[in-house]
Design a protein around this motif. Sequence first.
Motif, PDB file in Angstrom:
ATOM      1  N   GLU A 163       0.918  -1.499  -0.262  1.00 47.22           N
ATOM      2  CA  GLU A 163      -0.004  -0.018  -0.056  1.00 47.22           C
ATOM      3  C   GLU A 163       0.526   1.759   0.044  1.00 47.22           C
ATOM      4  N   ILE A 164       2.398   1.329   0.417  1.00 48.73           N
ATOM      5  CA  ILE A 164       3.014   2.330   1.043  1.00 48.73           C
ATOM      6  C   ILE A 164       3.761   2.309  -1.000  1.00 48.73           C
ATOM      7  N   LEU A 165       4.191   1.387  -1.138  1.00 46.70           N
ATOM      8  CA  LEU A 165       4.325   2.111  -2.004  1.00 46.70           C
ATOM      9  C   LEU A 165       3.808   1.954  -3.423  1.00 46.70           C
ATOM     10  N   ALA A 166       2.236   1.917  -3.570  1.00 50.16           N
ATOM     11  CA  ALA A 166       1.536   2.257  -4.260  1.00 50.16           C
ATOM     12  C   ALA A 166       1.180   3.244  -4.184  1.00 50.16           C
ATOM     13  N   LEU A 167       1.654   4.391  -3.002  1.00 49.36           N
ATOM     14  CA  LEU A 167       1.228   5.691  -2.784  1.00 49.36           C
ATOM     15  C   LEU A 167       1.675   6.520  -4.215  1.00 49.36           C
ATOM     16  N   ARG A 168       0.883   7.256  -4.683  1.00 47.82           N
ATOM     17  CA  ARG A 168       1.227   8.308  -5.469  1.00 47.82           C
ATOM     18  C   ARG A 168       1.177   9.611  -4.352  1.00 47.82           C
ATOM     19  N   TRP A 169       1.811  10.901  -5.345  1.00 45.28           N
ATOM     20  CA  TRP A 169       1.669  12.426  -4.842  1.00 45.28           C
ATOM     21  C   TRP A 169      -0.362  13.176  -4.346  1.00 45.28           C
ATOM     22  N   GLU A 170      -0.645  12.503  -6.128  1.00 46.89           N
ATOM     23  CA  GLU A 170      -2.385  13.311  -6.005  1.00 46.89           C
ATOM     24  C   GLU A 170      -3.021  12.313  -4.786  1.00 46.89           C
ATOM     25  N   ASP A 171      -2.640  10.849  -4.188  1.00 48.70           N
ATOM     26  CA  ASP A 171      -3.064  10.749  -2.752  1.00 48.70           C
ATOM     27  C   ASP A 171      -2.710  11.544  -1.664  1.00 48.70           C
ATOM     28  N   LEU A 172      -2.105  12.302  -1.678  1.00 47.88           N
ATOM     29  CA  LEU A 172      -1.896  12.802  -0.302  1.00 47.88           C
ATOM     30  C   LEU A 172      -2.352  13.943  -0.477  1.00 47.88           C
ATOM     31  N   ASN A 173      -2.891  14.346   0.831  1.00 45.28           N
ATOM     32  CA  ASN A 173      -3.347  16.498   0.730  1.00 45.28           C
ATOM     33  C   ASN A 173      -2.645  17.177   2.258  1.00 45.28           C
ATOM     34  N   LEU A 174      -0.896  17.664   1.681  1.00 43.87           N
ATOM     35  CA  LEU A 174      -0.160  18.080   3.266  1.00 43.87           C
ATOM     36  C   LEU A 174      -0.696  19.690   2.757  1.00 43.87           C
ATOM     37  N   ALA A 175      -1.743  20.242   2.154  1.00 43.87           N
ATOM     38  CA  ALA A 175      -2.174  21.586   2.176  1.00 43.87           C
ATOM     39  C   ALA A 175      -3.356  21.436   2.710  1.00 43.87           C
ATOM     40  N   ALA A 176      -3.808  20.627   3.988  1.00 47.58           N
ATOM     41  CA  ALA A 176      -4.902  20.091   4.794  1.00 47.58           C
ATOM     42  C   ALA A 176      -3.777  20.597   6.413  1.00 47.58           C
ATOM     43  N   GLU A 177      -5.291  20.939   6.586  1.00 50.21           N
ATOM     44  CA  GLU A 177      -5.182  21.665   8.253  1.00 50.21           C
ATOM     45  C   GLU A 177      -4.322  20.670   8.793  1.00 50.21           C
ATOM     46  N   ARG A 178      -5.030  19.330   8.990  1.00 54.08           N
ATOM     47  CA  ARG A 178      -4.336  18.119   9.068  1.00 54.08           C
ATOM     48  C   ARG A 178      -4.524  17.352   7.407  1.00 54.08           C
ATOM     49  N   PRO A 179      -3.305  17.495   7.465  1.00 53.87           N
ATOM     50  CA  PRO A 179      -2.684  16.628   6.284  1.00 53.87           C
ATOM     51  C   PRO A 179      -3.027  15.060   6.187  1.00 53.87           C
ATOM     52  N   THR A 180      -3.630  14.530   5.100  1.00 56.95           N
ATOM     53  CA  THR A 180      -3.875  13.018   5.012  1.00 56.95           C
ATOM     54  C   THR A 180      -3.002  12.473   4.342  1.00 56.95           C
ATOM     55  N   LEU A 181      -3.341  10.626   3.989  1.00 54.24           N
ATOM     56  CA  LEU A 181      -3.457  10.494   2.803  1.00 54.24           C
ATOM     57  C   LEU A 181      -4.230   9.765   2.181  1.00 54.24           C
ATOM     58  N   THR A 182      -4.759   9.551   1.529  1.00 59.72           N
ATOM     59  CA  THR A 182      -5.524   7.925   1.038  1.00 59.72           C
ATOM     60  C   THR A 182      -4.522   7.035   0.368  1.00 59.72           C
ATOM     61  N   ILE A 183      -5.479   6.236   1.063  1.00 61.08           N
ATOM     62  CA  ILE A 183      -4.883   4.298   0.961  1.00 61.08           C
ATOM     63  C   ILE A 183      -6.390   3.923  -0.350  1.00 61.08           C
ATOM     64  N   CYS A 184      -5.500   3.560  -1.566  1.00 66.00           N
ATOM     65  CA  CYS A 184      -6.785   3.167  -2.247  1.00 66.00           C
ATOM     66  C   CYS A 184      -6.063   2.495  -3.447  1.00 66.00           C
ATOM     67  N   GLY A 185      -4.652   1.804  -3.504  1.00 66.64           N
ATOM     68  CA  GLY A 185      -4.032   0.538  -4.682  1.00 66.64           C
ATOM     69  C   GLY A 185      -3.290  -0.125  -3.597  1.00 66.64           C
ATOM     70  N   THR A 186      -3.176  -0.243  -4.513  1.00 64.47           N
ATOM     71  CA  THR A 186      -1.487  -1.566  -3.744  1.00 64.47           C
ATOM     72  C   THR A 186      -0.477  -2.305  -4.963  1.00 64.47           C
TER      73      THR A 186
END
Length: 190
Positions: free
Chosen positions: A10-33
Motif C-alpha cells: 500500500e505504501i509503495l503504491a502511493l502517488r503524490w495525488e493520494d496526499l493532501n499535505l496542504a490540509a490543516e490535518r494532512p492526509t493520505l488516501t490508501i486506494c491501491g496496492t
Amino acid sequence: MLATGARIGEILALRWEDLNLAAERPTLTICGTLVFVKGKDFFRQPWTKSDAGYRMITLPRFAVGMLLARKVIAADNPHNAIFASRRGTWLSPNNVRRQWRQARADTDLAWVTPHTFCKTVATLIKEKADTKSATAQLAHSSEDVTDTYYIAKPLQAPDVSDVLERLGADHGRTPRTHDARRTTHDDEHG
C-alpha cells in the motif's frame, strides 16, 4: 509505514495525488496496492487488498515533514509514485525488504521487519486509544484480527497481588487439610 501502519504494498503504491499535505490535518488516501504479475513485473492495482483497505489516514507531523522534504528532491516518474525506483518504476516490495535487511545488518535490529511497523502502530494506538481505532487504521476486517495478530501482549501480568493475597490470608482459622477424596470428586465433575 511507521506513520500509518499500512502494508508495504500500500505504501509503495502511493502517488503524490493520494496526499493532501496542504490540509490543516494532512492526509493520505490508501486506494491501491502493488501486485506482481508474472511476465509484467509490478503494477499498481487501483484497489486495496480488501474493501476495508480503502481509507484516508491523518498523518503525524513527522511524516508530513519527511514527505515534503522528499517532494523537493523527488525525480518525476510516469506513475507519479512517491517511492519510485531510480528508473521511475514501481519499487518492488521484495527489493525494499532486501534493502531493509541490508540496512539493519550488523545491528541488533534483525527482528524489525516491515510487518513490525504495522504491529507497532496497532499496539500504540490500542494503548493510547482503543482496539477499534487500531483496526480502522490498519483496515482489518475485525477487531479480533487486530487484537490476535497485531497488538503486542504485555510481558508482565497486571498487578493483582492484592486480590490474590486473600488466598493466603490467615483468618485466624486452622487451614483445612487436603482431602484426596474431595479433590478426586471435584476433578471428575469439573
